[in-house]
Scaffold this motif. Sequence first.
Motif, mmCIF file in Angstrom:
data_model
loop_
_atom_site.group_PDB
_atom_site.id
_atom_site.type_symbol
_atom_site.label_atom_id
_atom_site.label_comp_id
_atom_site.label_asym_id
_atom_site.label_seq_id
_atom_site.Cartn_x
_atom_site.Cartn_y
_atom_site.Cartn_z
ATOM 1 N N SER A 45 17.712 3.630 -106.420
ATOM 2 C CA SER A 45 19.084 3.324 -106.829
ATOM 3 C C SER A 45 20.085 3.698 -105.734
ATOM 4 O O SER A 45 19.817 4.565 -104.896
ATOM 5 C CB SER A 45 19.424 4.038 -108.135
ATOM 6 N N MET A 84 23.063 5.340 -105.428
ATOM 7 C CA MET A 84 23.584 6.692 -105.245
ATOM 8 C C MET A 84 22.487 7.644 -104.768
ATOM 9 O O MET A 84 22.715 8.497 -103.900
ATOM 10 C CB MET A 84 24.193 7.216 -106.554
ATOM 11 N N LEU A 85 21.307 7.488 -105.325
ATOM 12 C CA LEU A 85 20.192 8.346 -104.924
ATOM 13 C C LEU A 85 19.796 8.068 -103.477
ATOM 14 O O LEU A 85 19.496 9.004 -102.714
ATOM 15 C CB LEU A 85 18.999 8.120 -105.850
ATOM 16 N N THR A 118 22.353 9.811 -101.237
ATOM 17 C CA THR A 118 22.195 11.271 -101.225
ATOM 18 C C THR A 118 20.977 11.705 -100.412
ATOM 19 O O THR A 118 21.067 12.602 -99.559
ATOM 20 C CB THR A 118 22.079 11.808 -102.660
ATOM 21 N N MET A 120 27.610 3.974 -100.453
ATOM 22 C CA MET A 120 27.429 3.749 -101.878
ATOM 23 C C MET A 120 27.965 2.379 -102.274
ATOM 24 O O MET A 120 27.342 1.658 -103.062
ATOM 25 C CB MET A 120 28.129 4.846 -102.691
ATOM 26 N N SER A 138 28.066 13.243 -102.022
ATOM 27 C CA SER A 138 27.304 12.204 -102.716
ATOM 28 C C SER A 138 26.502 12.735 -103.899
ATOM 29 O O SER A 138 26.124 11.967 -104.793
ATOM 30 C CB SER A 138 26.350 11.502 -101.738
ATOM 31 N N ALA A 187 24.998 10.922 -107.509
ATOM 32 C CA ALA A 187 23.578 10.811 -107.843
ATOM 33 C C ALA A 187 23.295 11.440 -109.207
ATOM 34 O O ALA A 187 22.511 10.908 -110.004
ATOM 35 C CB ALA A 187 22.735 11.482 -106.761
ATOM 36 N N GLU A 219 24.388 9.124 -111.795
ATOM 37 C CA GLU A 219 23.447 8.017 -111.905
ATOM 38 C C GLU A 219 22.282 8.390 -112.833
ATOM 39 O O GLU A 219 21.854 7.578 -113.669
ATOM 40 C CB GLU A 219 22.938 7.656 -110.506
ATOM 41 N N ALA A 249 19.473 5.738 -112.663
ATOM 42 C CA ALA A 249 18.759 6.183 -111.463
ATOM 43 C C ALA A 249 17.375 5.545 -111.384
ATOM 44 O O ALA A 249 16.700 5.353 -112.397
ATOM 45 C CB ALA A 249 18.628 7.702 -111.463
#
Length: 296
Positions: A31, A33-34, A37, A82, A195, A199, A202, A208
């Motif tokens: 995903s 956001m992950l 990060t 992002m 970030s 995450a 998410e 996520a």
Amino acid sequence: MHRNAYLLLILTTLFWGGNAVAGKLAVGHISPMLLTTIRWGLAMTVLLFIGRARLKHDWPVVRRHLWLLTALGGLGFTVFNMALYTALIYTTAINASIEQAGMPMLIFAANFLLFRLHVTWAQIVGFVLSVVGIVFTATHGEPQRLLELDVNFGDALMLIAVLVYSAYTVALRFKPAIHWQSLMIMLTGTAFVTSVPFAVAEFWTGNAIVPDGQGWAIVLFTVVFPSLLAQIFYIRGVELIGANRAGLFINLVPIFGTLLSIVILGEDFHLYHAVAMALVLGGIGLAEHSGRKMAG
């Protein structure tokens, strides 16, 4: 000096073009956001390993500019990526690549309005050509769609990403005089920290996607090339020839991004893509030629 800057900036845009393709390949495997990060967390770890002595030496200066460095890392590294990775869920890698060519126009405009840097008429024409090319891409060859506010969500998100990274580029002029290793540790470190909440959100919302094998391969690519090498090369390029002229090279992202998207992703290349690329290439050639004459 110019040749070194050009080589660094060409490699930078090649890696950034690859970043858009990597972001598209990431859909369904990790995903947005992950990915952001983990990418900056690993980049920070690598940089700390090789540059912690530099950071210790520069820490008194870093501490005085901590909020500025946090803002730079948060904008240029966290928010931009992002937005990019999320946009690629809804639009093509070709579109995302071409739309990044809007950055030079915004960089020139901001430098002129905020710092009264001189620009030539040729550079202004170059801006206009780039803007028209971006509009063509964002509206899929139908500019009248802007009047109806009918723009793909992914393309709209990319325009926000372009605005954010342009602000980051202009703000680089205020970065403290520290070693590039210290600067990159702080930018990647603040990007990682800023970030993390996204995450977590998410995961909290159930959106996520934990990386699988392809997801981890994408993470590795983004850490080494767009995160480490490209950012270092870009910062050095800005130092050598200035933000205005260095920013123009971002117009090469559409070329590399488009070629990689066609070869790797098999995306379709439309007539409006060709028109947009011709416009932005014309813009970079005209504006850079004028910039060299003015610098000389």
